[in-house]
Structures are given as structure tokens and as C-alpha cells.
Design an enzyme around this catalytic site. Sequence first.
Site, mmCIF file in Angstrom:
data_model
loop_
_atom_site.group_PDB
_atom_site.id
_atom_site.type_symbol
_atom_site.label_atom_id
_atom_site.label_comp_id
_atom_site.label_asym_id
_atom_site.label_seq_id
_atom_site.Cartn_x
_atom_site.Cartn_y
_atom_site.Cartn_z
ATOM 1 N N SER A 132 0.859 -1.190 0.000
ATOM 2 C CA SER A 132 0.000 0.000 0.000
ATOM 3 C C SER A 132 0.890 1.232 0.000
ATOM 4 O O SER A 132 1.997 1.211 0.566
ATOM 5 C CB SER A 132 -0.891 0.031 1.238
ATOM 6 N N TYR A 146 -1.840 -0.926 10.334
ATOM 7 C CA TYR A 146 -1.890 -1.217 8.892
ATOM 8 C C TYR A 146 -0.632 -0.693 8.202
ATOM 9 O O TYR A 146 -0.001 -1.406 7.413
ATOM 10 C CB TYR A 146 -3.140 -0.570 8.299
HETATM 11 P P1 NDP Z 1 -11.325 -6.279 -0.154
HETATM 12 O O1 NDP Z 1 -11.743 -6.218 1.269
HETATM 13 O O2 NDP Z 1 -12.223 -5.787 -1.215
HETATM 14 O O3 NDP Z 1 -10.889 -7.785 -0.514
HETATM 15 C C1 NDP Z 1 -9.973 -8.438 0.321
HETATM 16 C C2 NDP Z 1 -9.624 -9.781 -0.267
HETATM 17 O O4 NDP Z 1 -8.655 -10.400 0.599
HETATM 18 C C3 NDP Z 1 -10.835 -10.679 -0.335
HETATM 19 O O5 NDP Z 1 -10.749 -11.507 -1.467
HETATM 20 C C4 NDP Z 1 -10.696 -11.502 0.959
HETATM 21 O O6 NDP Z 1 -11.245 -12.792 0.868
HETATM 22 C C5 NDP Z 1 -9.181 -11.632 1.065
HETATM 23 N N1 NDP Z 1 -8.809 -11.884 2.448
HETATM 24 C C6 NDP Z 1 -8.883 -11.042 3.498
HETATM 25 N N2 NDP Z 1 -8.539 -11.680 4.634
HETATM 26 C C7 NDP Z 1 -8.250 -12.966 4.273
HETATM 27 C C8 NDP Z 1 -7.836 -14.117 4.983
HETATM 28 N N3 NDP Z 1 -7.673 -14.114 6.318
HETATM 29 N N4 NDP Z 1 -7.606 -15.253 4.286
HETATM 30 C C9 NDP Z 1 -7.792 -15.303 2.940
HETATM 31 N N5 NDP Z 1 -8.192 -14.243 2.217
HETATM 32 C C10 NDP Z 1 -8.418 -13.094 2.879
HETATM 33 O O7 NDP Z 1 -9.913 -5.501 -0.200
HETATM 34 P P2 NDP Z 1 -9.137 -4.813 -1.415
HETATM 35 O O8 NDP Z 1 -9.362 -5.544 -2.658
HETATM 36 O O9 NDP Z 1 -9.390 -3.377 -1.350
HETATM 37 O O10 NDP Z 1 -7.617 -5.021 -0.914
HETATM 38 C C11 NDP Z 1 -6.778 -6.040 -1.410
HETATM 39 C C12 NDP Z 1 -5.365 -5.742 -1.003
HETATM 40 O O11 NDP Z 1 -5.005 -4.442 -1.480
HETATM 41 C C13 NDP Z 1 -5.119 -5.725 0.502
HETATM 42 O O12 NDP Z 1 -3.849 -6.268 0.790
HETATM 43 C C14 NDP Z 1 -5.162 -4.240 0.827
HETATM 44 O O13 NDP Z 1 -4.419 -3.935 1.982
HETATM 45 C C15 NDP Z 1 -4.510 -3.671 -0.422
HETATM 46 N N6 NDP Z 1 -4.810 -2.260 -0.657
HETATM 47 C C16 NDP Z 1 -6.094 -1.843 -0.903
HETATM 48 C C17 NDP Z 1 -6.347 -0.510 -1.127
HETATM 49 C C18 NDP Z 1 -7.703 0.038 -1.395
HETATM 50 O O14 NDP Z 1 -7.873 1.258 -1.350
HETATM 51 N N7 NDP Z 1 -8.697 -0.777 -1.696
HETATM 52 C C19 NDP Z 1 -5.253 0.486 -1.075
HETATM 53 C C20 NDP Z 1 -3.967 -0.064 -0.814
HETATM 54 C C21 NDP Z 1 -3.769 -1.401 -0.614
HETATM 55 P P3 NDP Z 1 -12.583 -13.226 1.687
HETATM 56 O O15 NDP Z 1 -13.574 -12.121 1.533
HETATM 57 O O16 NDP Z 1 -12.966 -14.517 1.015
HETATM 58 O O17 NDP Z 1 -12.147 -13.441 3.112
#
Ligand code: NDP
Length: 237
Positions: A132, A146
Site C-alpha cells: 500500500s 496497517y
Molecule cells: P477487499 O476487502 O475488497 O478484498 C480483500 C480480499 O482479501 C478478499 O478476497 C478476501 O477474501 C481476502 N482476504 C482477506 N482476509 C483474508 C484471509 N484471512 N484469508 C484469505 N483471504 C483473505 O480488499 P481490497 O481488494 O481493497 O484489498 C486487497 C489488497 O489491497 C489488501 O492487501 C489491501 O491492503 C490492499 N490495498 C487496498 C487498497 C484500497 O484502497 N482498496 C489500497 C492499498 C492497498 P474473503 O472475503 O474470502 O475473506
Amino acid sequence: MSEFKNKSVLVLGGSRGIGASIVRRFVADGATVTFTYNGSQAAAEQLAAETGSTAVLTDSADRDAVIERVRQSGPLDVLVVNAGYAIFGDALDQDPDEIDKLFRVNVHAPYHASVEAARQMGEGGRIIVIGSVNGDRMPIPGMASYALTKSALQGMARGLARDLGPRGITINVVQPGPIDTDANPENGPMKDLMHSFMAIKRHGRPEEVAAMVAWLAGPEAGFVTGAMHTIDGAFGA
Ligand code: NDP
């Protein structure tokens, strides 16, 4: 497109948001894709059915389950570690067990998955971790845990690049700014504050992040490793 034809790709955390776009992108480019999910079974099954990818349940908070998942995937061409989340609120009020779990998902899992993947990857292997821009810049209170996790990925990539380069494997971090997903919807209450930090005053789209991941995973990026790749509308500039 067939840039990734016959390539085996594992995406940790692919059921929703940025991860789901990464799954779609690699499938569109011809790869055989497996992705993990934890809480979102229905979304995962739907994505798998739509794309012909394979969804598997693996909680990224469970180190041994993550290692086993990577091991069972066999020799990967590409590992993407996307699963991650944030805890918001005053650091002085937060439950230490919840913080430790965050560290397991956002830091321990990327490290152990990357090392395990490298054991079986061949020359040309690619590891891409979703960090991030908050690893570089944390302009608001309540997100120290975070920011810590995303900064940790920078040290991990720099260090593992040294271990994996001689094996022909690259490792890079993609650092998004605000991206329109369930975790950070563009129409959410933080919109104006976040856009005030940016030169391009909109949220990014998951597909834009997936495109950067695909480039890093492709043949043109063989000399790129141990580096952070920020895609943030100048949030961190
Ligand atoms: P979402 O919440 O939309 O999606 C998160 C994804 O990660 C889901 O597919 C979820 O799966 C999976 N996930 C979360 N926890 C677990 C776990 N314990 N085990 C397996 N899978 C897990 O988040 P984003 O798409 O926004 O974020 C994705 C990545 O990008 C993250 O690392 C986030 O920190 C990073 N990011 C996002 C930003 C943003 O503004 N959106 C900005 C900067 C970085 P499930 O629902 O099946 O548990």
C-alpha cells in the site's frame, strides 16, 4: 491474449476487489489460476465458475495452512499475495489479539508464502505482493498497525530479492493508493479527505492494479526486483 498460456498462477485472497481483478486478468491472459478465499465463499464460487479458475478455502491468518496451500500448488510461475485488510481506530483502544491477527494475515502470510513458493519455482518465477502507499505515507491517525504491515513488506521484498535473484526469481511490491473496492468504496465517507491528498482526484480501479501486476509477472519485467511500484494518483507524492 495468451501471454500467460501454460503458466500456473496462485493468488492468495482472490475472491473480491483487487484480488478478483487479478484473477480475471491472468485468466484473460491465458493462465491457469487458483485463488484462495476465506469469508466470501459465494463470491469465490461465482468467480471460479465465471472464469474457469479454481477457488480454495485457505485462511491467511493460519500460517501452516498458507504454507501447505502453496506447497500443494506445485511449481508456480507466479505467486500473488493480495489478501490483506486494515484495522481502524485509536491504537490505545485496540485489542492486541486483533492486531496480532492483522500481522499474521498482512505480514506473516506474505513472508511464508513467498519463501515456500520459491522452493519450487523455476527460473523466471515471479512473486508479487500487494502492499500500500500507506507503507510510504500515513497521513491520518488510527491506521498505524496497517501502515506497519505495509512498510514491513518493503523490507521483505528488498531482502528476499537478494535470496531469490540468484535463483532467477523476482519479488516486487505493488503499492496502491485508494482503490474502489468493498474495503475502500469511492462513495464512502473518506472520499473527500483521500482525494485531497491526490493529484488525480478519483479512486483507482482494481483493473488498473491488476494491469501493473500482470506487467510485473510478464517477460518484460525480468530485470525488476526488490522494488516498490506505487499506483496511487500521487497520494504519496
Ligand atoms: P477487499 O476487502 O475488497 O478484498 C480483500 C480480499 O482479501 C478478499 O478476497 C478476501 O477474501 C481476502 N482476504 C482477506 N482476509 C483474508 C484471509 N484471512 N484469508 C484469505 N483471504 C483473505 O480488499 P481490497 O481488494 O481493497 O484489498 C486487497 C489488497 O489491497 C489488501 O492487501 C489491501 O491492503 C490492499 N490495498 C487496498 C487498497 C484500497 O484502497 N482498496 C489500497 C492499498 C492497498 P474473503 O472475503 O474470502 O475473506
